[in-house]
Design a protein around this motif. Structure first.
Motif, mmCIF file in Angstrom:
data_model
loop_
_atom_site.group_PDB
_atom_site.id
_atom_site.type_symbol
_atom_site.label_atom_id
_atom_site.label_comp_id
_atom_site.label_asym_id
_atom_site.label_seq_id
_atom_site.Cartn_x
_atom_site.Cartn_y
_atom_site.Cartn_z
ATOM 1 N N THR A 77 0.832 -1.203 0.000
ATOM 2 C CA THR A 77 0.000 0.000 0.000
ATOM 3 C C THR A 77 0.866 1.252 0.000
ATOM 4 O OG1 THR A 77 -0.073 0.028 2.432
ATOM 5 C CG2 THR A 77 -1.840 -1.154 1.287
ATOM 6 N N THR A 78 0.222 2.396 -0.103
ATOM 7 C CA THR A 78 0.894 3.672 0.074
ATOM 8 C C THR A 78 -0.153 4.672 0.540
ATOM 9 O OG1 THR A 78 2.372 5.308 -0.945
ATOM 10 C CG2 THR A 78 0.544 4.527 -2.287
ATOM 11 N N VAL A 79 0.262 5.892 0.823
ATOM 12 C CA VAL A 79 -0.672 6.946 1.233
ATOM 13 C C VAL A 79 -0.607 8.048 0.197
ATOM 14 C CG1 VAL A 79 -1.296 8.614 3.026
ATOM 15 C CG2 VAL A 79 -0.366 6.383 3.667
ATOM 16 N N ILE A 80 -1.761 8.405 -0.343
ATOM 17 C CA ILE A 80 -1.807 9.396 -1.429
ATOM 18 C C ILE A 80 -2.569 10.636 -0.982
ATOM 19 C CG2 ILE A 80 -1.533 7.739 -3.289
ATOM 20 C CD1 ILE A 80 -4.960 9.127 -2.769
ATOM 21 N N GLN A 81 -2.334 11.728 -1.713
ATOM 22 C CA GLN A 81 -3.060 12.969 -1.478
ATOM 23 C C GLN A 81 -4.409 12.843 -2.160
ATOM 24 O OE1 GLN A 81 -1.384 15.447 0.328
ATOM 25 N NE2 GLN A 81 -3.401 16.389 0.562
ATOM 26 N N LYS A 82 -5.470 12.769 -1.380
ATOM 27 C CA LYS A 82 -6.787 12.467 -1.925
ATOM 28 C C LYS A 82 -7.244 13.479 -2.962
ATOM 29 C CE LYS A 82 -11.479 11.220 -0.567
ATOM 30 N NZ LYS A 82 -12.436 11.119 0.570
ATOM 31 N N ASN A 83 -7.049 14.783 -2.675
ATOM 32 C CA ASN A 83 -7.509 15.789 -3.637
ATOM 33 C C ASN A 83 -6.652 15.818 -4.887
ATOM 34 O OD1 ASN A 83 -5.176 17.039 -2.774
ATOM 35 N ND2 ASN A 83 -6.207 18.681 -1.663
ATOM 36 N N GLY A 84 -5.582 15.016 -4.922
ATOM 37 C CA GLY A 84 -4.759 14.929 -6.120
ATOM 38 C C GLY A 84 -5.443 14.209 -7.253
#
Length: 241
Positions: free
Chosen positions: A144-151
């Motif tokens: 997994t990873t953590v992404i910038q949602k509004n991206g």
């Protein structure tokens, strides 16, 4: 800011901004504060209700601690990969193919907080800084990873990736249907890699290998041939059933 490349089940490459280290750290601080406040509220209630029953108070303290520690896992499982801290910072946990993590993946991430979580932050921070997709050890283990949602507003999708869905699309290489999902994933990652001399060499070597495997002869440059092959595979995969 780092960019995470998702390769979907249809081998379409989506480029998404990874969450910054500062965003993840602030989310940790918010979630940690929530956990501390929640635990002390539980302790206060238990102290009042079980003041004259020490064994019951101890049991309640333990249960309260367990529930508090499970907060990140429970929130990410039932809130689309977001804790309250992640919601506040606009970030979320995702799989590397852009899908939502399973319970087992989230459980693995949660367990490894013991190693690379806020209490031993330097390990997790270094991993986020130096890994390609900004992953802490828990992310690396769980995929997994953590992404910038509004991206998501800045997703870059090539129209060529959807040629196979056109009504008049005619596959150039029927043998593409014989390749496995894993083989096509490798092809897609090589094609979507950043431009470099190494990428060009990989494209040439992979093009030759694929032609030998499928017993076909391509008359296009490696990159064009592999993109055509990807679209052919998507076409056949979408036709199944």
């Amino acid at each position: 800011m780092a960019v995470t490349t998702f390769v979907t089940s249809q081998h379409v490459s989506l480029h998404q901004r990874a969450a910054s280290l500062s965003s993840r750290f602030l989310a940790w601080l918010i979630d940690g504060s929530i956990m501390v406040i929640a635990y002390f509220m539980i302790v206060s209630v238990v102290t009042i209700q079980a003041y004259d029953n020490p064994p019951l108070a101890i049991v309640c303290f333990v249960i309260g601690a367990i529930v508090t520690l499970l907060y990140p896992l429970i929130m990410e499982r039932f809130n689309k990969g977001q804790t309250l801290g992640k919601m506040a910072l606009g970030i979320q946990v995702m799989n590397l193919d852009g899908s939502r993590p399973s319970l087992s993946q989230l459980l693995l991430r949660w367990l490894l907080l013991i190693v690379d979580g806020p209490l031993l932050g330097s390990i997790g921070m270094l991993s986020i800084i130096f890994t390609k997709n900004s992953q802490r050890l828990g992310d690396l283990a769980a995929g997994t990873t953590v992404i910038q949602k509004n991206g998501y507003a800045q997703l870059h999708i090539r129209l060529d990736d959807f040629q196979y869905a056109m009504p008049d699309y005619v596959p150039s290489y029927p043998a593409a249907a014989n390749l496995s999902w894993r083989q096509m994933e490798v092809i897609s990652r090589v094609v979507s890699a950043p431009r470099s001399v190494q990428r060009w060499n990989n494209l040439g070597a992979l093009s030759t290998k694929v032609q030998q495997t499928l017993k076909i002869t391509a008359h296009q440059p490696p990159e064009i041939f592999l993109n055509i092959l990807l679209n052919d595979y998507r076409y056949y995969a979408g036709s199944v059933g």
